[in-house]
Design an enzyme around this catalytic site. Structure first.
Site, short mmCIF file in Angstrom:
data_model
loop_
_atom_site.label_atom_id
_atom_site.label_comp_id
_atom_site.label_asym_id
_atom_site.label_seq_id
_atom_site.Cartn_x
_atom_site.Cartn_y
_atom_site.Cartn_z
N LYS A 9 36.22 32.29 10.46
CA LYS A 9 35.44 33.38 9.88
C LYS A 9 34.35 32.87 8.93
O LYS A 9 33.78 33.63 8.17
CB LYS A 9 36.38 34.33 9.13
CG LYS A 9 37.54 34.83 9.99
CD LYS A 9 38.53 35.64 9.16
CE LYS A 9 39.85 35.81 9.91
NZ LYS A 9 40.86 36.48 9.06
N ARG B 61 51.11 42.94 6.09
CA ARG B 61 49.93 43.58 6.67
C ARG B 61 50.31 44.79 7.51
O ARG B 61 51.30 44.76 8.25
CB ARG B 61 49.18 42.58 7.59
CG ARG B 61 48.84 41.26 6.93
CD ARG B 61 47.82 41.40 5.81
NE ARG B 61 46.55 41.94 6.29
CZ ARG B 61 45.58 41.20 6.83
NH1 ARG B 61 45.73 39.91 6.98
NH2 ARG B 61 44.45 41.77 7.21
N PRO C 250 35.93 41.50 8.30
CA PRO C 250 35.32 40.86 9.49
C PRO C 250 36.17 39.69 9.99
O PRO C 250 36.69 38.91 9.20
CB PRO C 250 33.98 40.35 8.96
CG PRO C 250 33.74 41.08 7.68
CD PRO C 250 35.09 41.41 7.13
N GLU C 251 36.32 39.62 11.31
CA GLU C 251 37.06 38.53 11.95
C GLU C 251 36.08 37.75 12.83
O GLU C 251 34.88 37.94 12.74
CB GLU C 251 38.24 39.11 12.75
CG GLU C 251 39.16 39.96 11.87
CD GLU C 251 40.32 40.59 12.64
OE1 GLU C 251 40.74 40.03 13.64
OE2 GLU C 251 40.79 41.66 12.20
#
Ligand code: ZN
Length: 282
Positions: A61, A262, A2-3
């Site tokens: 976040k 990433r 989740p961002e």
């Protein structure tokens, strides 16, 4: 993971339900060791039970529950954390690890497949968010400051955007989307991004987050909102996890690479390599 848009969606769902409610019980599965960072459950319980939640805020976040004694209960979902609103007698969630009981017969249920999520109690909000950079959706972030935070960085622009001390709230999904929209190759050293491209990135890093919030977050895998429902932003992405598919803008094949450790997705034509000045001859 989740961002900002996902955490903000949860915040907006839960705040009207939870603000003004008193906490009547706290249960944590003792096997969920990371959740409290080794702090005893009795301490958390003693600090939370009897307190009223006055508001739910968010920075980056982090989800922040303000308590009526001035302290703040801070939740970070990390990879697979979920926080959902359920009647007290509803069946347990899949991978349920903890429960906060409220005085109106409802619970906040914590489920976390990977168990990396965290719950912390802090004396003040500043303790939590003091080191976080500004958020791209914050009206007070100017182009000048945005530029300054990228300037002189030799790291790839993607890595700088992911660094929460520079900009808070962006993660892998929204960074790939923002760089695509601004037509910047993710591995471009931040200091090599042109002034015109920086201006486009300033706009796109904001707009991708705003669209993510409008679409109630991206549910590629685990994310659900405060009612346990999936968002729809994953159906609107331009490049993220679209490897091998045609670019919506130019038809080229979306490629996958790794930047800053990433997985990274980009269009090789819309996001060309930054031009390197030719070495002087002779
Ligand atoms: Zn393209």
């Amino acid at each position: 993971m989740p961002e900002l848009p996902e955490v903000e969606t949860i915040r907006r769902d839960l705040e009207p339900l939870v603000a003004g409610r008193r906490i009547t019980g706290v249960e944590v599965d003792p096997a969920t060791i990371h959740l409290l960072a080794g702090a005893p459950i009795e301490t958390l319980r003693a600090n939370l039970v009897g307190r009223t939640v006055t508001a739910i805020g968010r920075r980056g976040k982090y989800l922040m529950f303000s308590l009526d004694d001035g302290r703040v209960f801070v939740v970070h979902l990390r990879m697979t954390g979920r926080l959902v609103w359920r009647p007290h007698d509803a069946p347990a969630e899949q991978f349920q690890r903890a429960v906060i009981e409220l005085d109106n017969g409802y619970d906040l249920r914590w489920a976390d497949l990977r168990k990396f999520g965290t719950w912390r109690l802090h004396e003040s909000v500043a303790e939590v968010v003091g080191k976080l950079g500004p958020e791209p959706i914050d009206d007070s972030l100017t182009l000048k400051e945005f530029r300054a935070r990228l300037a002189n960085r030799t790291a790839p622009v993607k890595a700088v955007l992911l660094d929460q001390r520079r900009f808070a709230g962006l993660g892998n999904i929204y960074v790939d989307e923002a760089l695509y929209e601004a037509r910047i190759r993710p591995d471009t050293p931040a200091r090599k991004v042109s002034p015109a491209a920086t201006k486009r990135l300033f706009a796109s890093s904001r707009s991708v987050l705003e669209r993510g919030i409008e679409n109630r977050g991206a549910s590629f895998k685990d994310y659900v909102d405060g009612q346990g429902e999936k968002g729809s932003q994953h159906m609107h992405v331009q490049v993220f996890r679209r490897t091998g598919k045609p670019c919506y803008r130019c038809g080229s094949t979306i490629q996958r690479t790794v930047v800053g450790g990433r997985a990274t997705h980009f269009c090789p034509r819309c996001q060309p390599k930054a031009r390197v000045k030719a070495a002087p001859v002779g």
